[in-house]
Design a protein around this motif. Structure first.
Motif, mmCIF file in Angstrom:
data_model
loop_
_atom_site.group_PDB
_atom_site.id
_atom_site.type_symbol
_atom_site.label_atom_id
_atom_site.label_comp_id
_atom_site.label_asym_id
_atom_site.label_seq_id
_atom_site.Cartn_x
_atom_site.Cartn_y
_atom_site.Cartn_z
ATOM 1 N N GLU A 333 0.986 -1.279 -0.176
ATOM 2 C CA GLU A 333 -0.099 -0.103 0.016
ATOM 3 C C GLU A 333 1.027 1.188 -0.072
ATOM 4 N N TYR A 334 0.377 2.191 -0.435
ATOM 5 C CA TYR A 334 0.840 3.728 -0.422
ATOM 6 C C TYR A 334 1.412 4.066 0.988
ATOM 7 N N ASP A 335 2.723 4.750 0.816
ATOM 8 C CA ASP A 335 3.434 5.204 1.963
ATOM 9 C C ASP A 335 3.881 6.352 1.759
ATOM 10 N N HIS A 336 3.439 7.369 2.613
ATOM 11 C CA HIS A 336 3.623 8.902 2.270
ATOM 12 C C HIS A 336 5.082 9.167 2.799
ATOM 13 N N GLU A 337 5.626 8.454 3.407
ATOM 14 C CA GLU A 337 7.017 8.594 3.966
ATOM 15 C C GLU A 337 8.032 8.290 2.698
ATOM 16 N N VAL A 338 7.779 7.237 2.039
ATOM 17 C CA VAL A 338 8.487 6.882 0.840
ATOM 18 C C VAL A 338 8.037 7.824 -0.288
ATOM 19 N N HIS A 339 6.949 8.308 -0.502
ATOM 20 C CA HIS A 339 6.798 9.243 -1.392
ATOM 21 C C HIS A 339 7.605 10.570 -1.115
ATOM 22 N N ARG A 340 7.646 11.069 -0.025
ATOM 23 C CA ARG A 340 8.161 12.127 0.416
ATOM 24 C C ARG A 340 9.786 11.945 0.047
ATOM 25 N N ILE A 341 10.408 10.989 0.375
ATOM 26 C CA ILE A 341 11.816 10.451 -0.022
ATOM 27 C C ILE A 341 12.136 10.622 -1.315
ATOM 28 N N LEU A 342 11.271 10.071 -2.306
ATOM 29 C CA LEU A 342 11.320 9.682 -3.634
ATOM 30 C C LEU A 342 10.872 10.551 -4.633
ATOM 31 N N ARG A 343 9.974 11.573 -4.208
ATOM 32 C CA ARG A 343 9.212 12.288 -5.259
ATOM 33 C C ARG A 343 10.013 13.264 -6.137
ATOM 34 N N ASP A 344 11.311 13.754 -5.515
ATOM 35 C CA ASP A 344 12.138 14.778 -6.074
ATOM 36 C C ASP A 344 13.279 14.122 -6.507
ATOM 37 N N ARG A 345 13.460 12.481 -6.217
ATOM 38 C CA ARG A 345 14.582 11.926 -6.569
ATOM 39 C C ARG A 345 14.495 10.849 -7.760
ATOM 40 N N LEU A 346 13.364 10.397 -7.835
ATOM 41 C CA LEU A 346 13.187 9.621 -8.933
ATOM 42 C C LEU A 346 13.371 10.062 -10.428
ATOM 43 N N ALA A 347 13.499 11.301 -10.538
ATOM 44 C CA ALA A 347 13.557 11.632 -11.785
ATOM 45 C C ALA A 347 14.839 12.099 -12.154
ATOM 46 N N LEU A 348 15.649 12.009 -11.287
ATOM 47 C CA LEU A 348 17.210 12.211 -11.293
ATOM 48 C C LEU A 348 17.925 11.087 -11.467
ATOM 49 N N VAL A 349 17.394 9.925 -11.284
ATOM 50 C CA VAL A 349 18.247 8.699 -11.281
ATOM 51 C C VAL A 349 17.684 7.665 -12.312
ATOM 52 N N PRO A 350 18.723 6.887 -12.982
ATOM 53 C CA PRO A 350 18.002 5.871 -14.081
ATOM 54 C C PRO A 350 17.291 4.819 -13.365
ATOM 55 N N LEU A 351 16.091 4.564 -13.836
ATOM 56 C CA LEU A 351 15.076 3.405 -13.231
ATOM 57 C C LEU A 351 15.157 2.098 -14.168
ATOM 58 N N LEU A 352 15.163 1.068 -13.453
ATOM 59 C CA LEU A 352 14.793 -0.276 -14.134
ATOM 60 C C LEU A 352 13.219 -0.518 -14.057
ATOM 61 N N GLN A 353 12.765 -0.693 -15.135
ATOM 62 C CA GLN A 353 11.413 -1.221 -15.067
ATOM 63 C C GLN A 353 11.222 -2.748 -14.833
ATOM 64 N N LEU A 354 10.744 -3.074 -14.008
ATOM 65 C CA LEU A 354 10.639 -4.361 -13.646
ATOM 66 C C LEU A 354 9.381 -4.994 -13.978
ATOM 67 N N ASP A 355 9.350 -6.303 -14.334
ATOM 68 C CA ASP A 355 8.143 -7.008 -14.649
ATOM 69 C C ASP A 355 8.113 -8.221 -13.689
ATOM 70 N N ARG A 356 6.928 -8.480 -13.086
ATOM 71 C CA ARG A 356 6.835 -9.683 -12.395
ATOM 72 C C ARG A 356 6.904 -10.954 -13.086
ATOM 73 N N ARG A 357 6.401 -10.642 -14.330
ATOM 74 C CA ARG A 357 6.539 -11.988 -15.432
ATOM 75 C C ARG A 357 7.959 -12.355 -15.679
ATOM 76 N N ARG A 358 8.193 -13.598 -15.522
ATOM 77 C CA ARG A 358 9.566 -13.963 -16.058
ATOM 78 C C ARG A 358 9.694 -15.399 -16.635
ATOM 79 N N THR A 359 10.422 -15.794 -17.552
ATOM 80 C CA THR A 359 10.758 -16.981 -18.056
ATOM 81 C C THR A 359 11.158 -18.041 -16.907
ATOM 82 N N ALA A 360 11.051 -19.054 -16.973
ATOM 83 C CA ALA A 360 11.534 -20.006 -15.810
ATOM 84 C C ALA A 360 12.939 -20.594 -16.225
#
Length: 360
Positions: A333-360
């Motif tokens: 669920e949503y965590d406003h503390e994590v939102h506070r930490i990351l809201r201005d930082r996510l745009a400044l770092v490269p992100l990996l788009q993760l997918d729960r689906r994967r091949t065995a």
């Protein structure tokens, strides 16, 4: 008095990132009661040396073609550094590369470390630059082969001798003790801890004799931060002194970088409610709380990936299996503390788009 056993160390490498780059040359100048001994070796990096690095150092692919790999030199390097104060310029770089190499061999590497950049800043605060080239110019150090490992290690030894001609030995000894973490260590704590604590980003938990959490903290240099709690000069209040007296155990976790340290600190504070932390709840972030990504994302810091989804920190992973376990753990669920930490930082770092689906 300054430590009687010193190892001035310099490395040449294929780049600046210990995790992906490799050592091409190592130079060590040992100084102790028996005198001065020098040792150096080229190192086969197992990959091509970038042209720009070849131009800078003069070390070419042809020169390292017949050199031993690090694994073949590990015993010799460990023997020469064991029991010596590891002295390097921008020591996090040299220590970080060696530690990474020993980690790959699953061997411990925990020397006491002194950075001559930090030492120079303490001794010469009036100067802006403390690069090795600045020290060469300022102290008139004799240069023979700049950007070769042994010659640069010799420059550090010459710098060391020069500052002892300019400053009282007691003054230098005090600074070395402080910078290298040589602090009076309480006899009620594990005597091995100062050597085990890493010089990297991380978080730590201090507990009392009953295991009750007393304090959660984070630091860019975890070792320095933890040791500072036991230096009376850093006690700004009676509460800080009481904390140092009450601690009976310390646990820590490396986080790869500053963002991971913030995320793990937030999680620990919430889970443990330590007695000595004063934590005011932050207000809900203003504006849109919508998660702007299609599923979980990863934030890579060093070898660690921090997984976040829906403004909730799911955890950190250092290998594929740990990453899969986090993704299999379900959504949070949503965590406003994590939102506070990351809201201005996510745009400044490269992100990996993760997918729960994967091949065995």
């Amino acid at each position: 008095m300054h430590p009687p056993r010193l190892a001035f160390v310099d490395l040449e490498t294929t780049g600046t990132t210990p995790r992906s780059d490799r050592i091409t040359e190592i130079g060590i100048v040992q100084v102790d009661a028996d005198g001065i001994r020098e040792w150096s070796s080229l190192v086969h990096p197992g990959r091509p040396i970038p042209p720009a690095i070849q131009s800078l150092t003069g070390i070419t692919d042809a020169m390292v073609a017949g050199a031993p790999p690090f694994a073949a030199l590990a015993d010799e390097i460990a023997r020469r550094l064991d029991g010596y104060l590891f002295v390097a310029h921008n020591a996090r770089f040299d220590h970080g590369f060696l530690r990474e190499e020993f980690d790959r061999l699953e061997r411990p590497f925990r020397p006491d470390v002194l950075c001559t950049v930090r030492l120079s800043r303490k001794l010469y605060p009036q100067h802006r630059s403390h690069s090795l080239d600045a020290l060469i110019a300022r102290h008139g150090l004799q240069v023979h082969a700049r950007h070769r490992a042994l010659d640069d290690a010799r420059l550090l030894w010459h710098f060391w001798r020069d500052i002892h001609r300019e400053f009282p030995a007691g003054r230098i000894s005090e600074l070395v003790d402080a910078l290298a973490g040589h602090v009076p260590w309480p006899d009620y704590l594990d005597p091995a801890l100062p050597r085990l604590l890493p010089d990297t980003h991380g978080v730590y938990v201090m507990r009392d004799v009953n295991g009750v959490p007393l304090y959660v903290g984070r630091g860019a240099r975890l070792r320095d931060k933890v040791l500072s709690h036991f230096q009376p000069g850093n006690w700004k209040s009676a509460k800080a002194r009481r904390l140092a007296e009450q601690v009976r155990s310390i646990e820590w976790q490396e986080t790869g970088g500053a963002i991971g340290a913030l995320l793990h600190e937030n999680r620990l504070l919430r889970a443990l409610s330590p007695l000595h932390n004063r934590r005011a709840r932050s207000p809900m972030p203003a504006g849109d709380t919508h998660w702007p990504y299609d599923g979980p994302v990863g934030i890579r810091e060093a070898r660690i990936i921090h997984v976040v989804e829906g403004w909730q920190f799911l955890g950190s992973a250092a290998d594929d299996q740990a990453l899969y376990d986090l993704l299999d753990g379900g959504r949070a669920e949503y965590d406003h503390e994590v939102h506070r930490i990351l809201r201005d930082r996510l745009a400044l770092v490269p992100l990996l788009q993760l997918d729960r689906r994967r091949t065995a």
